[in-house]
Design a protein around this motif. Sequence first.
Motif, PDB file in Angstrom:
ATOM      1  N   GLU A   1       0.830  -1.208   0.000  1.00 36.98           N
ATOM      2  CA  GLU A   1       0.000   0.000   0.000  1.00 36.98           C
ATOM      3  C   GLU A   1       0.866   1.259   0.000  1.00 36.98           C
ATOM      4  O   GLU A   1       0.576   2.224  -0.714  1.00 36.98           O
ATOM      5  N   LEU A   2       1.936   1.260   0.796  1.00 32.87           N
ATOM      6  CA  LEU A   2       2.843   2.415   0.846  1.00 32.87           C
ATOM      7  C   LEU A   2       3.416   2.720  -0.526  1.00 32.87           C
ATOM      8  O   LEU A   2       3.465   3.877  -0.958  1.00 32.87           O
ATOM      9  N   LEU A   3       3.870   1.679  -1.217  1.00 31.14           N
ATOM     10  CA  LEU A   3       4.491   1.883  -2.527  1.00 31.14           C
ATOM     11  C   LEU A   3       3.467   2.340  -3.563  1.00 31.14           C
ATOM     12  O   LEU A   3       3.787   3.138  -4.452  1.00 31.14           O
ATOM     13  N   LYS A   4       2.230   1.871  -3.447  1.00 30.11           N
ATOM     14  CA  LYS A   4       1.182   2.332  -4.359  1.00 30.11           C
ATOM     15  C   LYS A   4       0.840   3.798  -4.089  1.00 30.11           C
ATOM     16  O   LYS A   4       0.609   4.576  -5.021  1.00 30.11           O
ATOM     17  N   LEU A   5       0.787   4.176  -2.820  1.00 32.95           N
ATOM     18  CA  LEU A   5       0.555   5.583  -2.474  1.00 32.95           C
ATOM     19  C   LEU A   5       1.665   6.458  -3.031  1.00 32.95           C
ATOM     20  O   LEU A   5       1.414   7.534  -3.595  1.00 32.95           O
TER      21      LEU A   5
END
Length: 502
Positions: free
Chosen positions: A210-214
């Motif tokens: 999720e962090l990398l997608k954000l």
Amino acid sequence: MLPEVGSLLTALWSVLHLRTLLLGAVVFLFFADFLKRRHPKNYPPGPWPLPFLGHLLHLDFEQAHLKLQKYVKKYGDVMNLQIGDMSFVVVSGLPLIKEVLFHMEQNFMNRPMIPIREHVFKKGGVIMSNGQEWKEQRRFTLMTLRNFGLGKKSLEERIQEEAHYLAEAMKEENGLSFDPHFKINKAVSNIICSITFGERFEYQDGQFQELLKLLDEVVCLEVSFLCQLYNIFPQIMRFLPGPHQTLFRYWEKLKSFVAHVIEKHKRDWNPEETRDFIDAYLKEMAKHKSNATSSFDEENLICTTLDLFFAGTETTSTTLRWGLLYLAVYPEIQEKVQAEIDRVLGQWQQPSMAVRESMPYTNAFIHEVQRMGNILPLNVAREVTVDTTLAGYHLPKGTMILTNLTALHRDPTEWATPDIFNPEHFLENGQFKKKEAFLPFSLGKRACLGEQLAKTELFIFFTSLLQKFTFKPPNNEKLSLKFRTGVTLAPVSHRLCAVPRV
């Protein structure tokens, strides 16, 4: 009858009076905008700006850096660009870029604070801060990165280990086509995560994904048209829906994640045992607790950690993605790199920086990926700190400066085949040759502080992957070298085959 005529005249006068007032207001606003845009004598030339928007509509947002080159040809190596009430000067050509970034660096040391960045980061962090705050944050960050292995064998070993995890993840695809984007992002991000957070994440970790997608989303959103409108009309746009609100929401999620990690660190913090960057920063905060002017506080810790997470993930992973794409598009170049790897390392000896000097073609290939990938086409903006003269033009204090790396890295006087992917640009008589016109990490005191880390990652990741795989396009598919515009220029979404070498 007379009262009716009187009422009609009164109504007519009200309408005319209202129109006159509106027309007067519009004329006043246009005149005020004109006065605000009046440049001082001897200011650099540029296209005629539109009222209020400036040159916003002159630029194609999908390829603004390329559209800009047409204006550079017309107006010269120092030209002005207006976005709303923000005035930029675009500097092209190696001599003038060196003048700005090195010889007259003191006059161009600051970063401009644009409304979007100010909303998210205030004036904190290490990338966009200025003055004493920037000096303190940069000095501390560099020192801490070195303490955690920057330029040492220990960090190199972490990268070698992560390269192994990445190769295993690619091996699981069994030579079939896959999108390399987030596999590469995860591997590169894990290096900076191990330094800042003290841990690496499993590639399947939901929170990590999720962090990398954000992060990927904010990279794209920040340069969108409506986000640029926010930079021009922040007082209006802050009340309106749009991608700028999504951008702020995503940045807040990223900041919340970092704040949560900091709270966990505080609970089991031991000043005698510094595990990672956050621990080191908490120790520095404690040291400066009684100093009211110190920039070491929790807000700056969040911003600096996010700066490291962003810069340590996005730029290197994007370069790696470009590199694997170029390998698949130019199989003859891939064969030459692999032949050199086989000769120097074989297929089992672990790549290290110690062998880079013995691998000039591989080194030249990596440099050519950076030149052609052109991931920061206009560098990171600077701001004039005092009234300055550059190439005979007057630049008032506060003018924003963009150094045109696109033109520099495609300059036909510097490169034999500027628009063709050609590692020979960095070779002479079979040996690697440095090029003065190659500035992907910028120059001077505000150059990328992670340059050494990025160079190590690029060499070890590329060499490790090419030891084990040959990268090919999917069957019956032609790969595109088109780019996706964001804070960085990245390849458009694509799939590759990582075919194991037996």
